[in-house]
Design a protein around this motif. Structure first.
Motif, PDB file in Angstrom:
ATOM      1  N   ALA A  81       0.812  -1.221   0.000  1.00 24.46           N
ATOM      2  CA  ALA A  81       0.000   0.000   0.000  1.00 24.46           C
ATOM      3  C   ALA A  81       0.843   1.268   0.000  1.00 24.46           C
ATOM      4  O   ALA A  81       0.457   2.278  -0.611  1.00 24.46           O
ATOM      5  CB  ALA A  81      -0.937   0.003   1.203  1.00 24.46           C
ATOM      6  N   SER A  85       0.458   3.991  -2.868  1.00 27.19           N
ATOM      7  CA  SER A  85       0.083   5.381  -2.541  1.00 27.19           C
ATOM      8  C   SER A  85       1.031   6.372  -3.203  1.00 27.19           C
ATOM      9  O   SER A  85       0.602   7.433  -3.692  1.00 27.19           O
ATOM     10  CB  SER A  85       0.094   5.592  -1.020  1.00 27.19           C
ATOM     11  N   GLN A  88       0.088   6.571  -6.831  1.00 29.27           N
ATOM     12  CA  GLN A  88      -1.145   7.323  -7.027  1.00 29.27           C
ATOM     13  C   GLN A  88      -0.916   8.827  -6.887  1.00 29.27           C
ATOM     14  O   GLN A  88      -1.535   9.623  -7.592  1.00 29.27           O
ATOM     15  CB  GLN A  88      -2.199   6.864  -6.008  1.00 29.27           C
ATOM     16  N   TYR A 116      -6.762   0.562  -1.421  1.00 30.11           N
ATOM     17  CA  TYR A 116      -6.708   0.868  -2.843  1.00 30.11           C
ATOM     18  C   TYR A 116      -7.618  -0.106  -3.574  1.00 30.11           C
ATOM     19  O   TYR A 116      -7.988  -1.159  -3.037  1.00 30.11           O
ATOM     20  CB  TYR A 116      -5.273   0.773  -3.386  1.00 30.11           C
ATOM     21  N   LYS A 117      -8.021   0.260  -4.767  1.00 30.66           N
ATOM     22  CA  LYS A 117      -8.877  -0.599  -5.580  1.00 30.66           C
ATOM     23  C   LYS A 117      -7.975  -1.379  -6.533  1.00 30.66           C
ATOM     24  O   LYS A 117      -7.488  -0.821  -7.523  1.00 30.66           O
ATOM     25  CB  LYS A 117      -9.883   0.252  -6.353  1.00 30.66           C
ATOM     26  N   ASP A 121      -7.010   0.877  -9.715  1.00 27.19           N
ATOM     27  CA  ASP A 121      -5.989   1.893  -9.448  1.00 27.19           C
ATOM     28  C   ASP A 121      -4.630   1.577 -10.054  1.00 27.19           C
ATOM     29  O   ASP A 121      -3.726   2.420 -10.018  1.00 27.19           O
ATOM     30  CB  ASP A 121      -5.806   2.070  -7.939  1.00 27.19           C
ATOM     31  N   ARG A 264      -0.116   4.098 -13.292  1.00 25.10           N
ATOM     32  CA  ARG A 264      -1.517   4.469 -13.085  1.00 25.10           C
ATOM     33  C   ARG A 264      -2.265   4.230 -14.391  1.00 25.10           C
ATOM     34  O   ARG A 264      -1.705   4.402 -15.475  1.00 25.10           O
ATOM     35  CB  ARG A 264      -1.622   5.944 -12.699  1.00 25.10           C
TER      36      ARG A 264
END
Length: 331
Positions: A81, A85, A88, A116-117, A121, A264
Motif C-alpha cells: 500500500a 500510494s 497514485q 486501494y482498488k 488503481d 496508473r
C-alpha cells in the motif's frame, strides 16, 4: 469580419483535434518528449528482495533506452500500500512507475485490509519475470519426494505443520490446497517474510514451507534445506532436477506468478506503450535473461495489460475460494 472570426475559430479547433491540447500544452508534443525528467521506479519491497533486484536490472535498461536517470526507491510494508500510494500521488505523468508482483492485486486485497482498488488503481504494462513457489523441507525430515511426504503425513496423528512467508498469501493457500488434494491435515504457521521462516525451517522448528524459488534456491543448492516439488507449470532452470507438482499429479498447484512494471491507468496511452516496448525489448536480451535466471526466475512473456488483468482476476477467484474454505479473515 464575422467570416474571418469563424475561420480563426475553425483553425484553432482543427489544431486542437489534430494535436490535442491539455492545459495549453500540446499532448502529442508532450508525449513525444517523454520522459522529460528522471524516472522513479518504486519497489513495494525491501532492498535485496526479488522486486528490488528486478527493478535495478530494469533501471539499467531504461536508462540506456531513454538517456535519463532512473532511480529505484524502496517502499516496503503494508502489503504494497505504501508503494501504491506513492504511485497514485506522483505517477499521473508516467515518470513514477511501480515494480511489484501480481499478487498485489490477486492476493493482498484478500489477506489484508487495503485502501486501494486493486483492479482499478493499477495497470500492469509489461512483465519482467515469471516465478513460482517451491515446497521445501528441513533436511532431517525423513522424506525425499512428494509421495514419501504424503505417506509420512498420513502416518502422523495430527498431519503436517508448514510455514509460509505471510498468512493469507499463496505460500499459505498452497499448503492448504496440498492438504485438500492429498487428504493430509496441514497446520499453518505464518511468518513476516521468508528469512525468519527459513531460519526456523533450517533450525527444525517447522518441517515444511512453501517459499519463493528466489529465496530458497541458494539454501537448496547449499544443502541446507531439501526441495520436494515446484509449484510452477514447468521445471525451473535453476532447479532442473526438482519435479513440478503438475508432473506428480497435482496440476492445481502449477501456478505461475509474475513481476511487472505498473503505472496508473490514466497515464497517456502513448507513454504506456513507450514503457512497455522499452521493457520488453530489454528483457529479451540473452544476457538479461541469464541474469533473471540467476535470480531463480524465468523470463516474462509478452502478455498485454488486458491479458495480465484477466490472469489476475482468475487467480483472485481461486485465492478467494481457498481462503473461504478455511474461513480466513483479513488482518
Amino acid at each position: 469580419m464575422r467570416k474571418r472570426t469563424n475561420n480563426l475559430w475553425w483553425r484553432g479547433y482543427a489544431l486542437a483535434i489534430g494535436v490535442g491540447v491539455v492545459g495549453g500544452v500540446p499532448v502529442a508534443h508532450a508525449q513525444e518528449d517523454w520522459p522529460s525528467k528522471p524516472i522513479r521506479l518504486v519497489v513495494a519491497g525491501p532492498a535485496g528482495g526479488s522486486a528490488d533486484a528486478l527493478a535495478r536490472l530494469l533501471a539499467e535498461g531504461l536508462q540506456k533506452a531513454w538517456s535519463k536517470p532512473v532511480i529505484v526507491e524502496n517502499k516496503p510494508g503494508a502489503a504494497g500500500a505504501l508503494a501504491i500510494s506513492d504511485l497514485q500521488a506522483t505517477g499521473k505523468d508516467g515518470h513514477t512507475l511501480l515494480v511489484i508482483q501480481g499478487g498485489v492485486v490477486s492476493e493482498a486485497p484478500l489477506a489484508y485490509k487495503v485502501y486501494y482498488k486493486p483492479f482499478a488503481d493499477l495497470k500492469p504494462l509489461a512483465q519482467v519475470s515469471r516465478t513460482g513457489l517451491v515446497l521445501v523441507a528441513n533436511k532431517d525430515v525423513p522424506v525425499s519426494n512428494l509421495k514419501q511426504l504424503v505417506d509420512y503425513g498420513k502416518s502422523q496423528k495430527d498431519g503436517l505443520v508448514f510455514a509460509s512467508y505471510a498468512a493469507g498469501l499463496r505460500g499459505h493457500t498452497s499448503g492448504i490446497l496440498l492438504g485438500q488434494l492429498t487428504h493430509v491435515p496441514m497446520r499453518h504457521v505464518g511468518y513476516k517474510g521468508s528469512p525468519p521462516a527459513l531460519n526456523d525451517l533450517m533450525g527444525g522448528h517447522v518441517p515444511l514451507m512453501f517459499d519463493g524459488v528466489t529465496t530458497s534456491m541458494p539454501l537448496i543448492k547449499a544443502g541446507k534445506i531439501r526441495a520436494i516439488a515446484v509449484a510452477y507449470p514447468t521445471r525451473i532452470a535453476g532447479l532442473a532436477d526438482v519435479p513440478t507438482f503438475k508432473e506428480l499429479g497435482y496440476p492445481q498447484l502449477a501456478q505461475a506468478g509474475w513481476f511487472a512494471v505498473w503505472s496508473r491507468p490514466d497515464v497517456a496511452p502513448a507513454v504506456q506503450q513507450k514503457i512497455r516496448e522499452a521493457t520488453l525489448a530489454y528483457f529479451k536480451q540473452p544476457a538479461v535473461q541469464n541474469r533473471v535466471k540467476d535470480m531463480g526466475m524465468e523470463q516474462g512473456n509478452a502478455a498485454t495489460s488486458e491479458e495480465m488483468m484477466a490472469d489476475l482476476k482468475q487467480a483472485y477467484q481461486q485465492q478467494a475460494a481457498l481462503l473461504k474454505s478455511i474461513n480466513y479473515q483479513p488482518e
